[in-house]
Motif scaffolding. Structure first.
Motif, PDB file in Angstrom:
ATOM      1  N   GLY A 173       0.528  -1.287  -0.232  1.00 30.36           N
ATOM      2  CA  GLY A 173       0.533   0.130  -0.121  1.00 30.36           C
ATOM      3  C   GLY A 173       0.378   1.344   0.072  1.00 30.36           C
ATOM      4  N   VAL A 174       2.515   1.175   0.068  1.00 29.61           N
ATOM      5  CA  VAL A 174       2.905   2.991   0.012  1.00 29.61           C
ATOM      6  C   VAL A 174       4.282   2.958  -0.556  1.00 29.61           C
ATOM      7  CG1 VAL A 174       2.897   2.137   2.877  1.00 29.61           C
ATOM      8  CG2 VAL A 174       4.085   1.252   2.002  1.00 29.61           C
ATOM      9  N   GLU A 175       3.980   2.416  -2.042  1.00 29.06           N
ATOM     10  CA  GLU A 175       5.013   2.596  -2.785  1.00 29.06           C
ATOM     11  C   GLU A 175       4.510   3.193  -4.221  1.00 29.06           C
ATOM     12  OE1 GLU A 175       8.186   0.761  -2.835  1.00 29.06           O
ATOM     13  OE2 GLU A 175       7.638   1.506  -0.813  1.00 29.06           O
ATOM     14  N   GLY A 176       5.435   3.782  -4.312  1.00 28.49           N
ATOM     15  CA  GLY A 176       4.671   4.841  -6.039  1.00 28.49           C
ATOM     16  C   GLY A 176       4.363   3.629  -6.302  1.00 28.49           C
ATOM     17  N   GLU A 177       3.754   4.413  -8.083  1.00 31.99           N
ATOM     18  CA  GLU A 177       4.053   3.558  -9.739  1.00 31.99           C
ATOM     19  C   GLU A 177       5.244   3.897 -10.345  1.00 31.99           C
ATOM     20  OE1 GLU A 177       0.298   4.835 -11.079  1.00 31.99           O
ATOM     21  OE2 GLU A 177      -1.014   3.996  -9.503  1.00 31.99           O
ATOM     22  N   TRP A 178       5.272   2.458 -11.222  1.00 30.39           N
ATOM     23  CA  TRP A 178       6.157   2.934 -12.441  1.00 30.39           C
ATOM     24  C   TRP A 178       7.231   3.191 -11.374  1.00 30.39           C
ATOM     25  CZ3 TRP A 178       5.753  -0.556 -15.861  1.00 30.39           C
ATOM     26  CH2 TRP A 178       3.998  -0.294 -16.326  1.00 30.39           C
ATOM     27  N   GLU A 179       8.008   3.094  -9.956  1.00 25.45           N
ATOM     28  CA  GLU A 179       9.239   3.864  -9.260  1.00 25.45           C
ATOM     29  C   GLU A 179      10.635   2.816 -10.218  1.00 25.45           C
ATOM     30  OE1 GLU A 179       8.820   4.833  -5.800  1.00 25.45           O
ATOM     31  OE2 GLU A 179       7.390   6.302  -5.777  1.00 25.45           O
ATOM     32  N   VAL A 180      10.898   1.924 -10.140  1.00 25.62           N
ATOM     33  CA  VAL A 180      11.670   1.248 -10.154  1.00 25.62           C
ATOM     34  C   VAL A 180      12.260   0.771 -11.676  1.00 25.62           C
ATOM     35  CG1 VAL A 180      12.645  -1.414  -9.653  1.00 25.62           C
ATOM     36  CG2 VAL A 180      11.134  -0.388  -8.223  1.00 25.62           C
TER      37      VAL A 180
END
Ligand code: SF4
Length: 563
Positions: A173-180
């Motif tokens: 629930g706490v990660e951003g999108e397309w960060e990796v």
């Protein structure tokens, strides 16, 4: 290309059939002939596929099409009364259409609203527990052809609860999108991605629990072209986290799929979404368009030399088509029959090519693992089963919803601390863990941990790990019938033990409660043995195990021959 050479209609067939059904209200013989001509196939090839899927087999499709859920949570909440109430109010029997084509009613398992059962889709609009009573306050074409206007809500007085249905209280629930993805696709290596996934210990979350890195490595070792598929065919009643992930967090799923493609050298991906999840189909398609616009999908992604694109395929109503070999058939435009393995999809999958199939929840965990490292993920959970799991709690809990928990927590923690026990002062009679192919436990068994091996030793496959609560309002005989009815309805029919055995089991279950019940239960045992030992795929074995778990958990109400 490959599809034409193999004589496969491919992913477009289900969409074409759906389009025709929408326009003309049904699939007729002339349509099958026309489609067969178009694909250059015998009529039998197209008719075989069309007649397999529940969405196309109803004689006609009404201008108003209502799908009513008879999955396990809806069943646990009303004992099945809501289906009969809808039949009465709409004036059509389940799986039929009014003679004037005004309305049709289709019973499905499951719509994925187990936190607010019972559930209905009126067209694509959901109506669940709290607002189900208001579903029919508009104008309805009655079965006799007159336009009956039902201005008052029908008498479906099911209570409802719920505030927020989803509690994604952890990693996902706490990660951003397309960060990796941008850094990986431009400067990363497939080996490194796979190394992190291997170090994480991530296993498939759909039920089979196969190590994800091993699956990817198997496909990567085969000659291309290769494919990756996100399995959003969450057919197991009781689990709705995949629907919520696809609707509320579709980019996380797509990013996981892209990382899987990069690790395995695949350039084409599919997301199979069940037709019972119309909002998820829509949201996933929108997310693919957004991801293309953001440069995350397409050719030469972020200036790298890597191409990858995704197609969203809508299913057509088949439980077994969620099984991996059956799913490969379904997306290839064939009947969704399972087939023996090996060969596994990692060597012969979609269109006969190496294919990685991962569940939506598994893929949603991948970006976090790649970003934070496999070792960080492996520190969560239990040494035997690292990481976290999304667990869905059903409507009878005081606080139903999706909870992200670490593997190894006691089931009692889920039931009491997270779920808050049962609502309205009810008491727990049994809990079904892991869906219809999982199993039933008694309240005394809740100290078992959320782990595959201890639960398997108690005769309960962990499956998707979600919990459906039962109170004493639903008698044991009805629970047993529900299990057999599920098996009989969802068997793909490809092998005799399951095709015939589930029918015989349902016939026996319908006699429970009559005099001579112990003898009926004794006849069930040899059937279960055949199902267990001779079924072609895991479905038949799963039905046998689940039925046995009902007779154990309700042993006081279902005394066997020895009692
Ligand atoms: Fe089909 Fe059942 Fe046989 Fe599996 S076990 S192949 S679902 S008939």
């Amino acid at each position: 290309g490959l599809q034409a050479r193999l004589g496969r209609p491919g992913t477009v067939l289900l969409d074409r059939l759906r389009g025709v059904q929408r326009e003309r209200g049904g699939i007729t013989a002339d349509v099958l002939t026309r489609l067969a001509d178009e694909f250059g196939l015998p009529v039998a090839a197209v008719a075989g596929a069309a007649s397999f899927y529940a969405d196309f087999t109803q004689g006609c499709r009404g201008r108003r099409h209502v799908r009513v859920c008879e999955g396990t949570s809806c069943f646990a909440s009303t004992g099945g009364e809501h289906v009969r109430d809808l039949e009465r109010v709409l004036g059509v029997r389940r799986d039929t259409c009014a003679s004037d084509g005004s309305v049709s009613l289709q019973a499905v398992r499951c719509l994925g609203y187990c936190y607010d059962s019972p559930a209905v889709l009126d067209g694509d609009r959901p109506a669940t527990g709290r607002d189900l009573g208001g579903l029919l306050d508009g104008s309805v074409g009655a079965a006799d052809g007159s336009a009956a206007s039902l201005r008052t809500p029908p008498p479906i007085p099911y209570e409802s609860r719920v505030d927020p249905p989803v509690v994604l209280a952890g990693l996902l629930g706490v990660e951003g999108e397309w960060e990796v993805w941008p850094a990986v696709v431009t400067g990363g290596s497939p080996e490194r991605v796979n190394r992190e996934i291997a170090a994480s210990g991530l296993r498939g979350r759909g039920g089979a629990g196969f190590p994800t890195a091993k699956k990817w490595a198997m496909a990567a070792s085969e000659p291309g072209p290769r494919y990756v598929i996100a399995n959003g065919d969450e057919g197991d009643p009781g689990s709705y986290c995949d629907r919520l992930l696809m609707e509320q967090d579709p980019h996380r799923v797509l990013e996981g799929l892209a990382l899987a493609a990069f690790a395995t050298g695949a350039h084409h991906g599919l997301v199979l979404v069940r037709s019972e999840y119309p909002a998820a189909v829509h949201r996933m398609r929108a997310a693919v368009a957004e991801a293309r616009a953001g440069g995350h999908l397409g050719r030469r992604i972020h200036g790298s030399g890597f191409d990858f694109d995704v197609e969203v395929v809508e299913g057509a109503g088949s439980y077994v088509a969620g099984e991996e070999t059956a799913l490969m058939h379904a997306v290839s435009g064939l009947r969704g029959d399972a087939r023996p393995r090996p060969p596994y999809p990692t060597s012969k999958g979609f269109l006969g090519r190496p294919t990685v199939l991962n569940n939506v929840e598994t893929l949603a965990a991948v970006p976090w693992v790649v970003r934070h490292g496999g070792a960080a993920y492996a520190r969560l959970g239990h040494p035997d089963e690292p990481g976290t799991k999304l667990v869905c709690l059903s409507q009878l809990f005081r606080r139903p919803g999706v909870y992200e928990v670490e593997y190894g927590v006691p089931l009692r923690h889920l039931v009491q601390e997270l779920g808050g026990g049962l609502r309205d002062g009810r008491s727990l009679r049994a809990v079904q863990v892991g869906g219809p192919l999982g199993g039933f436990l008694t309240p005394e068994q809740l100290d078992l941990p959320l782990l595959t091996r201890p639960l398997a030793q108690a005769g309960v496959p962990l499956g998707h790990a979600s919990l459906i609560a039962f109170d004493a309002a639903v008698p044991a005989a009805a629970v047993l019938r529900h299990e057999w009815a599920f098996g009989a309805a969802e068997s793909c029919g490809a092998c005799t033990p399951c095709r015939v055995g589930t029918r015989r089991g349902l016939e026996l279950a319908e006699r429970i409660g009559e005099p001579g019940q112990a003898a009926v239960l004794a006849q069930q045992e040899p059937l279960l043995e055949v199902l267990d030992m001779a079924s072609l795929c895991a479905f038949g074995r799963g039905v046998a195990g689940a039925v046995r778990s009902v007779t154990r958990a309700y042993a006081d109400e279902l005394p066997g021959p020895a009692a």
